[in-house]
Design a protein around this motif. Sequence first.
Motif, PDB file in Angstrom:
ATOM      1  N   ALA A 106      -2.277  45.113  53.946  1.00  0.00           N
ATOM      2  CA  ALA A 106      -2.624  45.629  55.153  1.00  0.00           C
ATOM      3  C   ALA A 106      -3.415  46.802  54.918  1.00  0.00           C
ATOM      4  O   ALA A 106      -4.758  46.923  55.656  1.00  0.00           O
ATOM      5  N   LYS A 107      -3.162  47.873  54.117  1.00  0.00           N
ATOM      6  CA  LYS A 107      -4.298  48.907  53.995  1.00  0.00           C
ATOM      7  C   LYS A 107      -5.459  48.568  53.380  1.00  0.00           C
ATOM      8  O   LYS A 107      -6.344  48.917  53.725  1.00  0.00           O
ATOM      9  N   ASN A 108      -5.609  47.448  52.527  1.00  0.00           N
ATOM     10  CA  ASN A 108      -6.959  47.197  52.174  1.00  0.00           C
ATOM     11  C   ASN A 108      -7.378  45.892  52.713  1.00  0.00           C
ATOM     12  O   ASN A 108      -8.344  45.340  52.380  1.00  0.00           O
ATOM     13  N   ARG A 109      -6.597  45.455  53.717  1.00  0.00           N
ATOM     14  CA  ARG A 109      -7.081  44.372  54.649  1.00  0.00           C
ATOM     15  C   ARG A 109      -7.328  43.165  53.910  1.00  0.00           C
ATOM     16  O   ARG A 109      -8.452  42.523  54.181  1.00  0.00           O
ATOM     17  N   LEU A 110      -6.436  42.731  53.187  1.00  0.00           N
ATOM     18  CA  LEU A 110      -6.294  41.612  52.264  1.00  0.00           C
ATOM     19  C   LEU A 110      -5.364  40.478  52.710  1.00  0.00           C
ATOM     20  O   LEU A 110      -4.123  41.009  52.795  1.00  0.00           O
ATOM     21  N   THR A 111      -5.952  39.509  52.977  1.00  0.00           N
ATOM     22  CA  THR A 111      -4.919  38.632  53.751  1.00  0.00           C
ATOM     23  C   THR A 111      -4.196  37.634  52.687  1.00  0.00           C
ATOM     24  O   THR A 111      -4.697  37.661  51.461  1.00  0.00           O
ATOM     25  N   VAL A 112      -3.102  36.969  53.218  1.00  0.00           N
ATOM     26  CA  VAL A 112      -2.416  36.154  52.127  1.00  0.00           C
ATOM     27  C   VAL A 112      -3.425  35.124  51.575  1.00  0.00           C
ATOM     28  O   VAL A 112      -3.415  34.934  50.383  1.00  0.00           O
ATOM     29  N   ASP A 113      -4.290  34.505  52.282  1.00  0.00           N
ATOM     30  CA  ASP A 113      -5.182  33.548  51.932  1.00  0.00           C
ATOM     31  C   ASP A 113      -6.086  34.059  50.993  1.00  0.00           C
ATOM     32  O   ASP A 113      -6.402  33.202  49.738  1.00  0.00           O
ATOM     33  N   GLU A 114      -6.553  35.226  50.839  1.00  0.00           N
ATOM     34  CA  GLU A 114      -7.605  35.886  49.948  1.00  0.00           C
ATOM     35  C   GLU A 114      -6.729  36.294  48.772  1.00  0.00           C
ATOM     36  O   GLU A 114      -7.237  36.036  47.469  1.00  0.00           O
ATOM     37  N   LEU A 115      -5.364  36.729  48.754  1.00  0.00           N
ATOM     38  CA  LEU A 115      -4.602  37.175  47.576  1.00  0.00           C
ATOM     39  C   LEU A 115      -4.330  35.663  46.751  1.00  0.00           C
ATOM     40  O   LEU A 115      -4.654  35.540  45.415  1.00  0.00           O
ATOM     41  N   LEU A 116      -4.027  34.556  47.631  1.00  0.00           N
ATOM     42  CA  LEU A 116      -3.901  33.199  46.790  1.00  0.00           C
ATOM     43  C   LEU A 116      -5.149  32.953  46.156  1.00  0.00           C
ATOM     44  O   LEU A 116      -4.941  32.155  44.954  1.00  0.00           O
ATOM     45  N   GLU A 117      -5.964  33.011  46.802  1.00  0.00           N
ATOM     46  CA  GLU A 117      -7.403  32.426  46.215  1.00  0.00           C
ATOM     47  C   GLU A 117      -7.784  33.142  45.145  1.00  0.00           C
ATOM     48  O   GLU A 117      -8.145  32.635  44.061  1.00  0.00           O
ATOM     49  N   GLU A 118      -7.692  34.513  44.979  1.00  0.00           N
ATOM     50  CA  GLU A 118      -7.801  35.345  43.764  1.00  0.00           C
ATOM     51  C   GLU A 118      -6.959  34.883  42.403  1.00  0.00           C
ATOM     52  O   GLU A 118      -7.339  34.893  41.445  1.00  0.00           O
ATOM     53  N   LEU A 119      -5.800  34.667  43.080  1.00  0.00           N
ATOM     54  CA  LEU A 119      -4.884  34.223  41.920  1.00  0.00           C
ATOM     55  C   LEU A 119      -5.229  32.800  41.462  1.00  0.00           C
ATOM     56  O   LEU A 119      -5.122  32.533  40.159  1.00  0.00           O
ATOM     57  N   ARG A 120      -5.450  31.888  42.294  1.00  0.00           N
ATOM     58  CA  ARG A 120      -5.836  30.655  41.863  1.00  0.00           C
ATOM     59  C   ARG A 120      -7.366  30.769  41.018  1.00  0.00           C
ATOM     60  O   ARG A 120      -7.151  29.994  39.829  1.00  0.00           O
ATOM     61  N   ILE A 121      -8.092  31.706  41.158  1.00  0.00           N
ATOM     62  CA  ILE A 121      -9.290  31.718  40.572  1.00  0.00           C
ATOM     63  C   ILE A 121      -8.774  32.103  38.859  1.00  0.00           C
ATOM     64  O   ILE A 121      -9.283  31.633  38.059  1.00  0.00           O
ATOM     65  N   GLN A 122      -7.941  32.729  38.849  1.00  0.00           N
ATOM     66  CA  GLN A 122      -7.339  33.355  37.353  1.00  0.00           C
ATOM     67  C   GLN A 122      -6.332  32.523  36.941  1.00  0.00           C
ATOM     68  O   GLN A 122      -5.722  32.859  35.702  1.00  0.00           O
ATOM     69  N   GLY A 123      -6.046  31.369  37.605  1.00  0.00           N
ATOM     70  CA  GLY A 123      -5.261  30.451  37.014  1.00  0.00           C
ATOM     71  C   GLY A 123      -3.746  30.609  37.190  1.00  0.00           C
ATOM     72  O   GLY A 123      -2.712  30.076  36.515  1.00  0.00           O
ATOM     73  N   TYR A 124      -3.530  31.191  38.550  1.00  0.00           N
ATOM     74  CA  TYR A 124      -2.048  31.268  38.738  1.00  0.00           C
ATOM     75  C   TYR A 124      -1.990  30.798  40.251  1.00  0.00           C
ATOM     76  O   TYR A 124      -2.398  31.090  41.158  1.00  0.00           O
ATOM     77  N   THR A 125      -0.769  29.796  40.200  1.00  0.00           N
ATOM     78  CA  THR A 125      -0.828  29.234  41.517  1.00  0.00           C
ATOM     79  C   THR A 125       0.870  29.542  41.738  1.00  0.00           C
ATOM     80  O   THR A 125       1.246  29.469  43.083  1.00  0.00           O
ATOM     81  N   ASP A 126       1.454  30.093  41.005  1.00  0.00           N
ATOM     82  CA  ASP A 126       2.893  30.397  41.459  1.00  0.00           C
ATOM     83  C   ASP A 126       3.034  31.940  41.490  1.00  0.00           C
ATOM     84  O   ASP A 126       2.959  32.553  40.439  1.00  0.00           O
TER      85      ASP A 126
END
Length: 224
Positions: A106-126
């Motif tokens: 919330a402090k960084n205004r990072l949404t769940v969708d953005e977090l999951l997207e960044e994780l998927r870009i680096q190969g992490y889906t779980d």
Amino acid sequence: MFTGLLRTIILYILIIAGVRLMGKRQVGELEPSELVLSLIIADLASVPMQDYGIPLLTGVVPILTLLAVTMILSVLTMKSVRFRAVVCGRPSMVIRNGVVDQTEMAKNRLTVDELLEELRIQGYTDLSTVKYAILETNGQLSVLPYANQKPPTARELKVAVEEGGLPRVVVSDGKLLERNLKALGHDRPWLDRQLSQRGCKDVSKVFLLLVDEADAVYFVKKEQ
């Protein structure tokens, strides 16, 4: 016409100098202060470029001032940790020990969708495989998985791997780079033998030829 061309060249050189001061970064990797600097410099340069009635110094002096301030800030950020934190901010740990830190998100205004997207870009889906996820000051997300999720290294597998070293471009789009060939300790006859083994007799027919320190060759022939 000549005056406009000269003004454009001068301002262009100043903008390039400003970009070089920010180091070798991509746009998405700029610190907030660096991004602001690039935007302001571009705006200052565009006015005297377009309006010849405005003195060139009107654009040059502010740009030089900003570049000087940037150099001062760079020195201060290197010398002072506290000042660096004020200017560049601090990394935020958005996942800690496998748990999402909602407050940091919330402090960084990072949404769940953005977090999951960044994780998927680096190969992490779980999410359960991620121990730490750190939002760096340049906006990039660094992901550290649990130890049992990391791919094994050759050392862990007790496998002997030969060091290949840094590959050098010897032939690029039909042009021989003799400096790189000599740096690898080879000469033109050696290169001719390598080409002959690959069914090519002319350097101009080679699209790309890489050679590393272990003499491993990567060869791509030009398409006809």
